[in-house]
Design an enzyme around this catalytic site. Structure first.
Site, PDB file in Angstrom:
ATOM      1  N   LYS A 125       0.865  -1.184   0.000  1.00  0.00           N
ATOM      2  CA  LYS A 125       0.000   0.000   0.000  1.00  0.00           C
ATOM      3  C   LYS A 125       0.895   1.225   0.000  1.00  0.00           C
ATOM      4  CE  LYS A 125      -4.429   1.157   0.324  1.00  0.00           C
ATOM      5  NZ  LYS A 125      -5.652   0.485  -0.121  1.00  0.00           N
ATOM      6  N   ASP A 165      -7.057   4.362  -4.530  1.00  0.00           N
ATOM      7  CA  ASP A 165      -7.703   4.262  -3.205  1.00  0.00           C
ATOM      8  C   ASP A 165      -8.284   5.653  -2.962  1.00  0.00           C
ATOM      9  OD1 ASP A 165      -7.965   2.454  -0.707  1.00  0.00           O
ATOM     10  OD2 ASP A 165      -7.158   4.276   0.170  1.00  0.00           O
TER      11      ASP A 165
HETATM   12  P1  NDP Z   1     -12.839   7.883  -2.515  1.00  0.00           P
HETATM   13  O1  NDP Z   1     -11.736   8.861  -2.336  1.00  0.00           O
HETATM   14  O2  NDP Z   1     -13.422   7.691  -3.849  1.00  0.00           O
HETATM   15  O3  NDP Z   1     -14.028   8.238  -1.504  1.00  0.00           O
HETATM   16  C1  NDP Z   1     -13.819   8.303  -0.125  1.00  0.00           C
HETATM   17  C2  NDP Z   1     -15.094   8.799   0.529  1.00  0.00           C
HETATM   18  O4  NDP Z   1     -14.920   8.774   1.938  1.00  0.00           O
HETATM   19  C3  NDP Z   1     -15.445  10.223   0.164  1.00  0.00           C
HETATM   20  O5  NDP Z   1     -16.818  10.374   0.238  1.00  0.00           O
HETATM   21  C4  NDP Z   1     -14.725  11.008   1.284  1.00  0.00           C
HETATM   22  O6  NDP Z   1     -15.293  12.277   1.518  1.00  0.00           O
HETATM   23  C5  NDP Z   1     -14.957  10.110   2.468  1.00  0.00           C
HETATM   24  N1  NDP Z   1     -13.856  10.287   3.432  1.00  0.00           N
HETATM   25  C6  NDP Z   1     -12.527  10.114   3.203  1.00  0.00           C
HETATM   26  N2  NDP Z   1     -11.829  10.390   4.304  1.00  0.00           N
HETATM   27  C7  NDP Z   1     -12.724  10.742   5.227  1.00  0.00           C
HETATM   28  C8  NDP Z   1     -12.633  11.124   6.585  1.00  0.00           C
HETATM   29  N3  NDP Z   1     -11.449  11.203   7.208  1.00  0.00           N
HETATM   30  N4  NDP Z   1     -13.796  11.383   7.248  1.00  0.00           N
HETATM   31  C9  NDP Z   1     -14.991  11.276   6.627  1.00  0.00           C
HETATM   32  N5  NDP Z   1     -15.139  10.922   5.334  1.00  0.00           N
HETATM   33  C10 NDP Z   1     -14.033  10.650   4.671  1.00  0.00           C
HETATM   34  O7  NDP Z   1     -12.288   6.486  -1.905  1.00  0.00           O
HETATM   35  P2  NDP Z   1     -12.858   5.035  -2.162  1.00  0.00           P
HETATM   36  O8  NDP Z   1     -14.328   5.078  -2.284  1.00  0.00           O
HETATM   37  O9  NDP Z   1     -12.030   4.415  -3.207  1.00  0.00           O
HETATM   38  O10 NDP Z   1     -12.460   4.311  -0.781  1.00  0.00           O
HETATM   39  C11 NDP Z   1     -13.323   4.244   0.350  1.00  0.00           C
HETATM   40  C12 NDP Z   1     -12.824   3.172   1.305  1.00  0.00           C
HETATM   41  O11 NDP Z   1     -12.815   1.901   0.650  1.00  0.00           O
HETATM   42  C13 NDP Z   1     -11.398   3.368   1.826  1.00  0.00           C
HETATM   43  O12 NDP Z   1     -11.309   2.859   3.137  1.00  0.00           O
HETATM   44  C14 NDP Z   1     -10.585   2.495   0.896  1.00  0.00           C
HETATM   45  O13 NDP Z   1      -9.356   2.082   1.479  1.00  0.00           O
HETATM   46  C15 NDP Z   1     -11.519   1.318   0.726  1.00  0.00           C
HETATM   47  N6  NDP Z   1     -11.279   0.499  -0.442  1.00  0.00           N
HETATM   48  C16 NDP Z   1     -11.314   1.027  -1.712  1.00  0.00           C
HETATM   49  C17 NDP Z   1     -11.129   0.218  -2.803  1.00  0.00           C
HETATM   50  C18 NDP Z   1     -11.277   0.735  -4.196  1.00  0.00           C
HETATM   51  O14 NDP Z   1     -11.291  -0.098  -5.111  1.00  0.00           O
HETATM   52  N7  NDP Z   1     -11.419   2.007  -4.410  1.00  0.00           N
HETATM   53  C19 NDP Z   1     -10.797  -1.208  -2.646  1.00  0.00           C
HETATM   54  C20 NDP Z   1     -10.843  -1.680  -1.297  1.00  0.00           C
HETATM   55  C21 NDP Z   1     -11.048  -0.838  -0.252  1.00  0.00           C
HETATM   56  P3  NDP Z   1     -14.458  13.594   1.110  1.00  0.00           P
HETATM   57  O15 NDP Z   1     -14.691  13.738  -0.360  1.00  0.00           O
HETATM   58  O16 NDP Z   1     -15.072  14.672   1.922  1.00  0.00           O
HETATM   59  O17 NDP Z   1     -13.025  13.338   1.477  1.00  0.00           O
END
Ligand code: NDP
Length: 443
Positions: A125, A165
């Site tokens: 990662k 991610d």
């Molecule tokens: P994105 O960046 O596309 O979206 C993340 C979302 O979470 C946004 O809505 C963001 O809001 C919110 N967010 C991020 N940080 C915070 C925080 N500290 N507090 C509150 N809200 C927060 O990421 P993904 O959708 O790709 O990833 C989401 C989760 O899934 C993560 O934990 C990631 O590790 C996990 N994951 C993702 C994969 C993938 O294929 N993308 C695969 C496996 C796991 P804002 O815009 O305000 O930051």
């Protein structure tokens, strides 16, 4: 003192300044205790000491020039945790909260998740404390180019294959890939999540969200419950949350919330997927914009979505987004199932409470493995120089999620903990990594 307890204590001491890493190690080691005790040769071979130590960590300076011509500096990371099963594989996260602790815990978790998919991928990662939010496309490009200029020395299609991610989507992967190609003079499958025109896989964008809903379906069916008609609380509104919402709707469920780091929306009529997709993917807007456009939606600034009443909860934003108090609220509101979709969304206390209350629970290691599994399928297609259809990839994804469900269930039963998917997923993931590490000697 048990072997696993000793290693947890050592990590607590050695990595005292990495609380997320300690949390992840504690969660995994406590749950694989029976599998470790059954193999005294693991202790002889110092297997756990090796398992909790990353094979390699790269930390580097990322200087880039903003639109005003000023030099900015961020910190870059890549943790190559374990290569027992294949090239390191795992996403890159660009978010101001990213630290060595963040990427270390994520890379550790990734090792077992990748093992669960049954595909040949080790765990890694990386990321940076760079915040893409509010930056121009040119600034993001210059940052990505500088980041890749250093990272390119450490990765490769058969060495380490990063993906997206939080904060790293199609735009960032495109810039990163372009710079890698330019530096290495090679067009290889060095990154996944690529655009469809240059080696990407159909259904990769949707895979994590879809996969989480497929495994939820297996869980519900196994418990004589139907997904159709169920209301679902979703947190987040990024890549994962969006496609979870879409698949839930396709299968007749009703997702009623979404959120970002500023606040959450509750839409009593069910989230309008197309509207949310346009706001998040096209306009790069906020969920507050959604509430302004939908009369049936209410916006809650700064608040989580966990107080909304529903049948199922699917956290899909970030780590430690749901604590013990939130878990108590969910249970009091009559939740039936909780599926972790973001990485490590629940605190250890919240997991324990949810399990004690008899709520159907799936850990993120199993539930969000669809993303990396489809990245593995993208690597296969790149090696074959072929592209499979959406339906073909989606079907493979569905089968992988079903097999993760069954392997985790079986491992829990063998450990005398039927229905405990935390233990089941960790043991099923661990067993393969442990066998491979033992076979490969003291490396
Ligand atoms: P994105 O960046 O596309 O979206 C993340 C979302 O979470 C946004 O809505 C963001 O809001 C919110 N967010 C991020 N940080 C915070 C925080 N500290 N507090 C509150 N809200 C927060 O990421 P993904 O959708 O790709 O990833 C989401 C989760 O899934 C993560 O934990 C990631 O590790 C996990 N994951 C993702 C994969 C993938 O294929 N993308 C695969 C496996 C796991 P804002 O815009 O305000 O930051």
């Amino acid at each position: 003192m048990k072997y696993t307890e000793r290693i947890i204590a050592e990590v607590q001491k050695k990595d005292a300044h990495h609380p997320n890493f300690i949390q992840a190690v504690t969660e995994v080691l406590e749950s694989i205790d029976s599998a470790v005790e059954a193999h005294p040769e693991y202790k002889e071979a110092s297997l756990l000491e090796r398992l909790v130590e990353p094979e390699r960590i790269v930390m580097f300076r990322v200087p880039w020039i903003d639109d005003k011509g000023k030099i900015q500096v961020n910190r870059g990371f890549r943790v190559q945790f374990n290569s027992a099963l294949g090239p390191y594989k795992g996403g890159l996260r660009f978010h101001p909260s990213v630290s060595l602790d963040t990427v270390k815990f994520l890379a550790f978790e990734q090792t077992f998740k990748n093992s669960l998919t049954t595909l040949p991928m080790g765990g890694g990662k990386g990321g940076s404390d760079f915040n893409p939010k509010g930056k121009s496309d040119n600034e993001v490009m210059r940052f990505c180019q500088s980041f890749m200029t250093e990272l390119s020395r450490h990765i490769g299609a058969d060495t380490d294959v990063p993906a997206g991610d939080i904060g790293v989507g199609a735009r960032e992967i495109g810039y990163l890939f372009g710079q890698y190609k330019r530096i290495s003079n090679q067009f290889t499958g060095v990154l996944t999540g690529k655009g469809l025109d240059y080696g990407g896989s159909l259904a990769r964008t949707e895979a994590t969200g879809y996969g989480a809903v497929y495994i939820l379906q297996s869980l519900l069916q196994d418990n004589d419950l139907d997904l159709a008609g169920k209301t679902v609380i979703v947190s987040g509104s990024g890549n994962v949350a969006l496609y979870m919402i879409q698949k839930l709707q396709q299968l007749g469920a009703k997702p009623i919330t979404a959120s970002d780091s500023d606040g959450g929306v509750y839409d009593k009529d069910g989230i309008d997927f197309e509207l949310l997709q346009e706001i998040k993917e096209v306009k790069r807007g906020r969920v507050s914009d959604y509430a302004q456009k939908r009369p049936s939606a209410q916006y809650y600034e700064g608040k989580g979505v966990w107080s909304v009443k529903a049948d199922i909860a699917m956290p899909g934003a970030t780590q430690n987004e749901l604590d013990l108090d939130d878990a108590k609220t969910l249970v009091a509101n009559g939740i039936k199932a909780l599926v972790e979709v973001s990485n490590m969304p629940l605190s250890l206390e919240a997991i324990k409470y949810v399990q004690e209350q008899g709520i159907l629970y799936l850990p993120s290691k199993a539930a969000n493995a669809g993303g990396v599994a489809t990245s593995g399928l993208e690597m296969s297609q790149n090696s074959l120089r072929l592209g499979w259809s959406f339906e073909e990839v989606d079907l493979k994804l569905k089968h992988i999620m079903q097999s993760i469900y069954h392997d985790s269930k079986q491992a829990a039963e063998l450990a005398g903990q039927p229905g405990n998917f935390l233990i089941g997923a960790n043991i099923a993931g661990f067993n393969k990594v442990a066998h491979a590490m033992m076979a490969q000697g003291a490396v």
